[in-house]
Design a protein around this motif. Structure first.
Motif, PDB file in Angstrom:
ATOM      1  N   ILE A   8       3.340  62.949  48.094  1.00 46.44           N
ATOM      2  CA  ILE A   8       4.794  63.137  47.994  1.00 46.44           C
ATOM      3  C   ILE A   8       5.492  62.315  49.071  1.00 46.44           C
ATOM      4  O   ILE A   8       6.509  61.661  48.804  1.00 46.44           O
ATOM      5  CB  ILE A   8       5.153  64.634  48.098  1.00 46.44           C
ATOM      6  CG1 ILE A   8       4.603  65.385  46.874  1.00 46.44           C
ATOM      7  CG2 ILE A   8       6.663  64.813  48.222  1.00 46.44           C
ATOM      8  CD1 ILE A   8       4.647  66.890  47.012  1.00 46.44           C
ATOM      9  N   GLU A   9       4.950  62.329  50.268  1.00 40.31           N
ATOM     10  CA  GLU A   9       5.547  61.544  51.348  1.00 40.31           C
ATOM     11  C   GLU A   9       5.468  60.053  51.057  1.00 40.31           C
ATOM     12  O   GLU A   9       6.415  59.308  51.329  1.00 40.31           O
ATOM     13  CB  GLU A   9       4.866  61.868  52.679  1.00 40.31           C
ATOM     14  CG  GLU A   9       5.251  63.237  53.195  1.00 40.31           C
ATOM     15  CD  GLU A   9       4.509  63.615  54.464  1.00 40.31           C
ATOM     16  OE1 GLU A   9       3.700  62.805  54.973  1.00 40.31           O
ATOM     17  OE2 GLU A   9       4.736  64.727  54.946  1.00 40.31           O
ATOM     18  N   GLU A  10       4.353  59.599  50.484  1.00 38.44           N
ATOM     19  CA  GLU A  10       4.240  58.186  50.129  1.00 38.44           C
ATOM     20  C   GLU A  10       5.247  57.812  49.048  1.00 38.44           C
ATOM     21  O   GLU A  10       5.896  56.768  49.117  1.00 38.44           O
ATOM     22  CB  GLU A  10       2.825  57.852  49.637  1.00 38.44           C
ATOM     23  CG  GLU A  10       2.680  56.389  49.281  1.00 38.44           C
ATOM     24  CD  GLU A  10       1.289  56.012  48.825  1.00 38.44           C
ATOM     25  OE1 GLU A  10       1.147  54.883  48.337  1.00 38.44           O
ATOM     26  OE2 GLU A  10       0.345  56.823  48.955  1.00 38.44           O
ATOM     27  N   LEU A  11       5.405  58.680  48.061  1.00 40.77           N
ATOM     28  CA  LEU A  11       6.389  58.445  47.007  1.00 40.77           C
ATOM     29  C   LEU A  11       7.793  58.322  47.591  1.00 40.77           C
ATOM     30  O   LEU A  11       8.537  57.395  47.268  1.00 40.77           O
ATOM     31  CB  LEU A  11       6.346  59.579  45.977  1.00 40.77           C
ATOM     32  CG  LEU A  11       7.409  59.561  44.891  1.00 40.77           C
ATOM     33  CD1 LEU A  11       7.266  58.324  44.016  1.00 40.77           C
ATOM     34  CD2 LEU A  11       7.320  60.828  44.060  1.00 40.77           C
ATOM     35  N   GLU A  12       8.138  59.242  48.467  1.00 44.20           N
ATOM     36  CA  GLU A  12       9.460  59.210  49.087  1.00 44.20           C
ATOM     37  C   GLU A  12       9.655  57.954  49.929  1.00 44.20           C
ATOM     38  O   GLU A  12      10.709  57.312  49.875  1.00 44.20           O
ATOM     39  CB  GLU A  12       9.659  60.455  49.941  1.00 44.20           C
ATOM     40  CG  GLU A  12      11.047  60.575  50.515  1.00 44.20           C
ATOM     41  CD  GLU A  12      11.251  61.875  51.258  1.00 44.20           C
ATOM     42  OE1 GLU A  12      12.401  62.304  51.339  1.00 44.20           O
ATOM     43  OE2 GLU A  12      10.265  62.457  51.766  1.00 44.20           O
ATOM     44  N   LYS A  13       8.634  57.574  50.678  1.00 47.12           N
ATOM     45  CA  LYS A  13       8.722  56.394  51.540  1.00 47.12           C
ATOM     46  C   LYS A  13       8.866  55.116  50.718  1.00 47.12           C
ATOM     47  O   LYS A  13       9.699  54.263  51.015  1.00 47.12           O
ATOM     48  CB  LYS A  13       7.486  56.305  52.431  1.00 47.12           C
ATOM     49  CG  LYS A  13       7.500  55.131  53.375  1.00 47.12           C
ATOM     50  CD  LYS A  13       6.239  55.109  54.230  1.00 47.12           C
ATOM     51  CE  LYS A  13       6.219  53.879  55.114  1.00 47.12           C
ATOM     52  NZ  LYS A  13       4.963  53.765  55.865  1.00 47.12           N
ATOM     53  N   ARG A  14       8.039  54.986  49.671  1.00 47.06           N
ATOM     54  CA  ARG A  14       8.025  53.752  48.893  1.00 47.06           C
ATOM     55  C   ARG A  14       9.162  53.645  47.883  1.00 47.06           C
ATOM     56  O   ARG A  14       9.651  52.558  47.607  1.00 47.06           O
ATOM     57  CB  ARG A  14       6.706  53.618  48.135  1.00 47.06           C
ATOM     58  CG  ARG A  14       5.532  53.310  49.010  1.00 47.06           C
ATOM     59  CD  ARG A  14       4.272  53.248  48.150  1.00 47.06           C
ATOM     60  NE  ARG A  14       3.153  52.794  48.928  1.00 47.06           N
ATOM     61  CZ  ARG A  14       2.396  51.765  48.591  1.00 47.06           C
ATOM     62  NH1 ARG A  14       2.630  51.085  47.495  1.00 47.06           N
ATOM     63  NH2 ARG A  14       1.392  51.413  49.357  1.00 47.06           N
ATOM     64  N   ARG A  15       9.561  54.779  47.287  1.00 46.80           N
ATOM     65  CA  ARG A  15      10.506  54.707  46.170  1.00 46.80           C
ATOM     66  C   ARG A  15      11.696  55.640  46.341  1.00 46.80           C
ATOM     67  O   ARG A  15      12.466  55.852  45.409  1.00 46.80           O
ATOM     68  CB  ARG A  15       9.766  55.037  44.882  1.00 46.80           C
ATOM     69  CG  ARG A  15       8.560  54.089  44.695  1.00 46.80           C
ATOM     70  CD  ARG A  15       7.982  54.159  43.368  1.00 46.80           C
ATOM     71  NE  ARG A  15       8.861  53.486  42.428  1.00 46.80           N
ATOM     72  CZ  ARG A  15       8.446  52.984  41.281  1.00 46.80           C
ATOM     73  NH1 ARG A  15       7.199  53.062  40.931  1.00 46.80           N
ATOM     74  NH2 ARG A  15       9.295  52.395  40.469  1.00 46.80           N
TER      75      ARG A  15
END
Length: 58
Positions: A8-15
C-alpha cells in the motif's frame, strides 16, 4: 504494520498523485484476478467493500 502495508505504501508513493476512474480500477482488478486466480476471493471482498462504503451500517 501489516505485511500488506508495504504494498500500500509503495502504491501511494509511486502512483499517489494519479487520478483513475473506478472503471479503470475494476479492469485492473479483473486482470489481476485472471493472472492470479488464487486471490479471487480477496479481490472480490475488496471490491465489494469499496462498492458499499457509503451504505448505512445496520
Amino acid at each position: 504494520m501489516y505485511f500488506t502495508d508495504r504494498g500500500i505504501e509503495e502504491l501511494e508513493k509511486r502512483r499517489g498523485d494519479e487520478e483513475v476512474s473506478l472503471a479503470w480500477l475494476a479492469e485492473q482488478l479483473r486482470t489481476f484476478t485472471d493472472l492470479n486466480p488464487e486471490f479471487e476471493a480477496a479481490v472480490d471482498r475488496l471490491a465489494t467493500w469499496l462498492a458499499r462504503l457509503d451504505d448505512d451500517e445496520d
